[in-house]
Design a protein around this motif. Structure first.
Motif, PDB file in Angstrom:
ATOM      1  N   GLY A 114      -2.438  21.802  -8.042  1.00  0.00           N
ATOM      2  CA  GLY A 114      -1.628  22.595  -8.963  1.00  0.00           C
ATOM      3  C   GLY A 114      -0.144  22.377  -8.881  1.00  0.00           C
ATOM      4  N   ASP A 115       0.310  21.428  -8.051  1.00  0.00           N
ATOM      5  CA  ASP A 115       1.740  21.142  -7.941  1.00  0.00           C
ATOM      6  C   ASP A 115       2.103  20.071  -8.974  1.00  0.00           C
ATOM      7  OD1 ASP A 115       4.343  20.738  -7.287  1.00  0.00           O
ATOM      8  OD2 ASP A 115       3.983  19.989  -5.254  1.00  0.00           O
ATOM      9  N   TYR A 116       2.454  20.508 -10.200  1.00  0.00           N
ATOM     10  CA  TYR A 116       2.712  19.568 -11.296  1.00  0.00           C
ATOM     11  C   TYR A 116       4.144  19.016 -11.274  1.00  0.00           C
ATOM     12  CZ  TYR A 116      -1.594  21.671 -12.973  1.00  0.00           C
ATOM     13  OH  TYR A 116      -2.885  22.116 -13.072  1.00  0.00           O
ATOM     14  N   LYS A 117       4.954  19.452 -10.312  1.00  0.00           N
ATOM     15  CA  LYS A 117       6.312  18.916 -10.205  1.00  0.00           C
ATOM     16  C   LYS A 117       6.355  17.629  -9.370  1.00  0.00           C
ATOM     17  CE  LYS A 117       8.521  23.444 -10.638  1.00  0.00           C
ATOM     18  NZ  LYS A 117       9.406  24.444  -9.993  1.00  0.00           N
ATOM     19  N   THR A 118       5.208  17.227  -8.861  1.00  0.00           N
ATOM     20  CA  THR A 118       5.138  16.037  -8.007  1.00  0.00           C
ATOM     21  C   THR A 118       5.515  14.783  -8.778  1.00  0.00           C
ATOM     22  OG1 THR A 118       3.372  17.053  -6.709  1.00  0.00           O
ATOM     23  CG2 THR A 118       3.637  14.666  -6.525  1.00  0.00           C
ATOM     24  N   ARG A 119       6.360  13.943  -8.174  1.00  0.00           N
ATOM     25  CA  ARG A 119       6.729  12.653  -8.754  1.00  0.00           C
ATOM     26  C   ARG A 119       6.691  11.602  -7.639  1.00  0.00           C
ATOM     27  NH1 ARG A 119       6.209  15.770 -12.181  1.00  0.00           N
ATOM     28  NH2 ARG A 119       7.474  16.148 -14.049  1.00  0.00           N
ATOM     29  N   MET A 158       0.807  -1.217   0.000  1.00  0.00           N
ATOM     30  CA  MET A 158       0.000   0.000   0.000  1.00  0.00           C
ATOM     31  C   MET A 158       0.844   1.271   0.000  1.00  0.00           C
ATOM     32  SD  MET A 158      -3.058  -1.034  -0.190  1.00  0.00           S
ATOM     33  CE  MET A 158      -3.838   0.548   0.069  1.00  0.00           C
ATOM     34  N   ARG A 159       2.137   1.160   0.394  1.00  0.00           N
ATOM     35  CA  ARG A 159       2.962   2.356   0.485  1.00  0.00           C
ATOM     36  C   ARG A 159       3.028   3.116  -0.846  1.00  0.00           C
ATOM     37  NH1 ARG A 159       7.318   0.146   1.951  1.00  0.00           N
ATOM     38  NH2 ARG A 159       6.757   0.073   4.155  1.00  0.00           N
ATOM     39  N   PRO A 160       3.377   2.447  -1.975  1.00  0.00           N
ATOM     40  CA  PRO A 160       3.397   3.201  -3.238  1.00  0.00           C
ATOM     41  C   PRO A 160       2.022   3.698  -3.649  1.00  0.00           C
ATOM     42  CG  PRO A 160       3.757   0.847  -3.623  1.00  0.00           C
ATOM     43  CD  PRO A 160       3.856   1.071  -2.165  1.00  0.00           C
ATOM     44  N   LEU A 161       0.948   2.959  -3.301  1.00  0.00           N
ATOM     45  CA  LEU A 161      -0.401   3.434  -3.622  1.00  0.00           C
ATOM     46  C   LEU A 161      -0.731   4.680  -2.808  1.00  0.00           C
ATOM     47  CD1 LEU A 161      -2.402   0.080  -3.867  1.00  0.00           C
ATOM     48  CD2 LEU A 161      -1.595   1.529  -5.735  1.00  0.00           C
ATOM     49  N   ASN A 162      -0.302   4.688  -1.541  1.00  0.00           N
ATOM     50  CA  ASN A 162      -0.514   5.887  -0.719  1.00  0.00           C
ATOM     51  C   ASN A 162       0.280   7.074  -1.275  1.00  0.00           C
ATOM     52  OD1 ASN A 162      -2.210   4.571   1.091  1.00  0.00           O
ATOM     53  ND2 ASN A 162      -0.523   3.911   2.407  1.00  0.00           N
ATOM     54  N   GLU A 163       1.518   6.789  -1.735  1.00  0.00           N
ATOM     55  CA  GLU A 163       2.312   7.857  -2.350  1.00  0.00           C
ATOM     56  C   GLU A 163       1.615   8.394  -3.598  1.00  0.00           C
ATOM     57  OE1 GLU A 163       6.203   6.394  -3.125  1.00  0.00           O
ATOM     58  OE2 GLU A 163       6.778   6.232  -1.016  1.00  0.00           O
ATOM     59  N   LEU A 164       1.050   7.472  -4.386  1.00  0.00           N
ATOM     60  CA  LEU A 164       0.312   7.901  -5.579  1.00  0.00           C
ATOM     61  C   LEU A 164      -0.881   8.771  -5.196  1.00  0.00           C
ATOM     62  CD1 LEU A 164       0.283   4.753  -7.898  1.00  0.00           C
ATOM     63  CD2 LEU A 164       1.121   7.016  -8.487  1.00  0.00           C
ATOM     64  N   GLN A 165      -1.595   8.375  -4.147  1.00  0.00           N
ATOM     65  CA  GLN A 165      -2.749   9.151  -3.702  1.00  0.00           C
ATOM     66  C   GLN A 165      -2.329  10.560  -3.297  1.00  0.00           C
ATOM     67  OE1 GLN A 165      -4.787   7.493  -0.343  1.00  0.00           O
ATOM     68  NE2 GLN A 165      -6.157   9.234  -0.103  1.00  0.00           N
ATOM     69  N   HIS A 166      -1.257  10.670  -2.494  1.00  0.00           N
ATOM     70  CA  HIS A 166      -0.782  11.990  -2.068  1.00  0.00           C
ATOM     71  C   HIS A 166      -0.307  12.815  -3.272  1.00  0.00           C
ATOM     72  CE1 HIS A 166      -1.381  10.795   1.971  1.00  0.00           C
ATOM     73  NE2 HIS A 166      -0.304  10.031   2.101  1.00  0.00           N
ATOM     74  N   ALA A 167       0.350  12.123  -4.235  1.00  0.00           N
ATOM     75  CA  ALA A 167       0.829  12.836  -5.421  1.00  0.00           C
ATOM     76  C   ALA A 167      -0.338  13.368  -6.248  1.00  0.00           C
ATOM     77  CB  ALA A 167       1.702  11.903  -6.264  1.00  0.00           C
ATOM     78  N   VAL A 168      -1.381  12.563  -6.382  1.00  0.00           N
ATOM     79  CA  VAL A 168      -2.566  13.006  -7.134  1.00  0.00           C
ATOM     80  C   VAL A 168      -3.215  14.196  -6.442  1.00  0.00           C
ATOM     81  CG1 VAL A 168      -4.907  12.343  -7.821  1.00  0.00           C
ATOM     82  CG2 VAL A 168      -3.014  10.772  -8.199  1.00  0.00           C
ATOM     83  N   GLU A 169      -3.277  14.156  -5.103  1.00  0.00           N
ATOM     84  CA  GLU A 169      -3.847  15.283  -4.361  1.00  0.00           C
ATOM     85  C   GLU A 169      -3.026  16.555  -4.577  1.00  0.00           C
ATOM     86  OE1 GLU A 169      -3.990  13.857  -0.387  1.00  0.00           O
ATOM     87  OE2 GLU A 169      -5.784  12.615  -0.696  1.00  0.00           O
ATOM     88  N   LYS A 170      -1.685  16.404  -4.593  1.00  0.00           N
ATOM     89  CA  LYS A 170      -0.839  17.574  -4.841  1.00  0.00           C
ATOM     90  C   LYS A 170      -1.055  18.122  -6.251  1.00  0.00           C
ATOM     91  CE  LYS A 170       2.973  16.496  -1.649  1.00  0.00           C
ATOM     92  NZ  LYS A 170       4.423  16.190  -1.546  1.00  0.00           N
ATOM     93  N   MET A 171      -1.173  17.196  -7.222  1.00  0.00           N
ATOM     94  CA  MET A 171      -1.393  17.644  -8.596  1.00  0.00           C
ATOM     95  C   MET A 171      -2.726  18.346  -8.738  1.00  0.00           C
ATOM     96  SD  MET A 171       0.157  14.872 -11.242  1.00  0.00           S
ATOM     97  CE  MET A 171      -0.259  16.005 -12.565  1.00  0.00           C
ATOM     98  N   SER A 172      -3.746  17.843  -8.017  1.00  0.00           N
ATOM     99  CA  SER A 172      -5.062  18.493  -8.080  1.00  0.00           C
ATOM    100  C   SER A 172      -5.018  19.897  -7.490  1.00  0.00           C
ATOM    101  CB  SER A 172      -6.108  17.648  -7.343  1.00  0.00           C
ATOM    102  OG  SER A 172      -5.815  17.566  -5.961  1.00  0.00           O
TER     103      SER A 172
END
Length: 463
Positions: free
Chosen positions: A204-209, A188-202
């Motif tokens: 407006g933080d498009y530098k998120t990886r 779940m760790r990478p899925l949680n990272e993906l979730q946080h990254a998607v929230e950041k992108m939403s």
């Protein structure tokens, strides 16, 4: 919303509950089908063997003693009686004779068939299985052989080894739960990272990886997210650059128009200066109009890449018409245009858009050509394509700038471009229009010697 890890845990618990229920039902099935059935069959077999020693007639005391002697070697309790009512004196529990041997049971015994009974006895605090084997002679019931055996409970069948096994299963289940918990956390760790990254992108933080730590489906999903984020970031940066450039391009002509129109309105300038100001306002208005039209054309070509109407046309005629429309500009620059065209070439194209391609390229050649120079335009067939070569003897383009000249608003000479009237959109539009015709655009140049533009458009296939 319920977390994915909670759903997985719920699913695991559901599977465990189903497994426990199944094992419980399966254990009862084994108890009935193996233990109880096997006991019944063994008792019937023993009873029938003892029955075979009966020779008919009255049941003798000797036969009764032999049957009772069998108790010394059997796990079952066995008795032989002449009258079933005598059983009460032989067994350590109460027997209801009418229930034990009713009319139906008596008919079955007279046929020589054994009877099996299973019932709970308080004396033993457990189920007791009993078998009645008839002793018959000439359709008379001379006596019976009675066998009974207190059945063990399921829990009593579990010896120490089984208890150890169950304890081991419990310990193993706890360890399994621990490792499943750790494993789920790792998954779940990478899925949680993906979730946080998607929230950041939403936000407006498009530098998120996200970190790609595996090559499985989650790793591929992380790679796809990073690629998507990079594309969105690039598009966002391009949009900001585009808007900033458009604003910059419009700011200058607007300031000219506003400033000089206010000066004329307030009578700050008169005579020839006023005429010059009006000409400047007219020129800047034309520049804004052309810039607006080119922006609309660029947006339209990007939106409708595959939606142009094409039809057979003689491409040489379109080139000649484009050159005729630019005659005044070429005469003003004292530039001669030399044509060498193959009039037999027919392409599937849109005449208006094809003319726009040629006008943009030829106009650039005229604008950046030296006075009294030559522009050479060649049309020929090669490899199933119509090849158009437009060569000028102008100022040329530095090698470092060549890869970027088809990008919107890119200028080679930033200082001269606005004075020369260029918007930086012409070649970008040309590239998109050529792409719409399934063609190719190639630009080469030598600084101080000229620019060489090659356009290929597929020829119409012969029927």
């Amino acid at each position: 919303m319920k977390k994915l890890s909670s759903k997985i845990w719920s699913l695991i618990i559901l599977f465990l509950v189903i497994t426990v229920v199944f094992m419980s039902l399966f254990t009862n099935f084994l108890y009935d089908q193996l233990y109880v059935k096997d006991s019944e069959e063994s008792m019937i077999e023993v009873g029938e063997r003892l029955q075979s020693n009966y020779q008919g007639g009255k049941v003798t005391d000797e036969f009764v003693e032999k049957v009772e002697d069998f108790n010394m070697y059997s796990t079952f309790n066995v008795f032989a009686v002449r009258n079933p009512k005598e059983l009460s004196a032989c067994v350590p529990f109460e027997i209801d004779y009418d229930t034990l041997i009713g009319p139906e049971e008596r008919r079955q015994l007279l046929k020589g068939e054994p009877i099996t009974k299973i019932g709970y006895e308080e004396r033993f605090e457990r189920e007791v299985i009993s078998v009645i084997v008839p002793l018959t002679d000439q359709n008379r019931l001379e006596g019976i052989i009675y066998l009974y055996y207190p059945l063990a409970r399921i829990t009593e069948l579990a010896n120490n080894e089984v208890i150890i096994l169950i304890s081991s299963v419990v310990v193993f289940s706890m360890l399994l739960a621990f490792f499943v918990h750790k494993g789920l956390g790792h998954i779940m760790r990478p899925l949680n990272e993906l979730q946080h990254a998607v929230e950041k992108m939403s936000d407006g933080d498009y530098k998120t990886r996200v970190n790609v730590s595996s090559k499985d489906e989650i790793g591929k999903l992380s790679e796809a997210f990073n690629e998507m984020a990079a594309a969105i970031q690039s598009e966002d940066e391009d949009k900001k650059t585009f808007l900033a450039t458009v604003s910059h391009e419009l700011r200058t002509p607007i300031s000219y128009v506003k400033g000089y129109s206010e000066a004329i309105q307030n009578n700050f300038i008169e005579g020839k200066e006023k005429d010059d100001a009006i000409q400047l306002i007219h020129r800047e208005a034309n520049r804004m109009e052309r810039l607006t039209n080119e922006l609309l054309q660029l947006a339209h070509s990007n939106r409708d890449q595959e939606k142009i109407d094409v039809y057979p046309m003689v491409i040489s005629e379109t080139i000649r018409e484009s050159v005729d429309l630019l005659k005044n500009q070429s005469k003003h620059k004292e530039v001669e245009i030399n044509l060498e065209l193959d009039d037999s070439l027919i392409v599937q194209a849109n005449e208006e858009k094809l003319k726009q391609i040629f006008i943009n390229v030829i106009e650039n050649s005229i604008r950046y050509s030296n006075k009294k120079s030559l522009i050479y335009i060649l049309l020929k067939a090669s490899g199933g394509n119509a090849v158009i070569e437009i060569n000028d003897q102008g100022i040329g383009i530095p090698k470092d700038d060549l890869p970027y000249i088809t990008e919107p608003f890119y200028r080679v000479n930033k200082a001269r471009s606005r004075a020369d009237g260029g918007s930086g959109l012409g070649l970008s539009i040309v590239k998109d229009l050529v792409k719409q015709h399934n063609g190719k655009l190639l630009i080469d140049s030598e600084l101080g010697k000229g620019t060489y533009v090659t356009i290929t458009i597929p020829l119409m296939e012969e029927l």
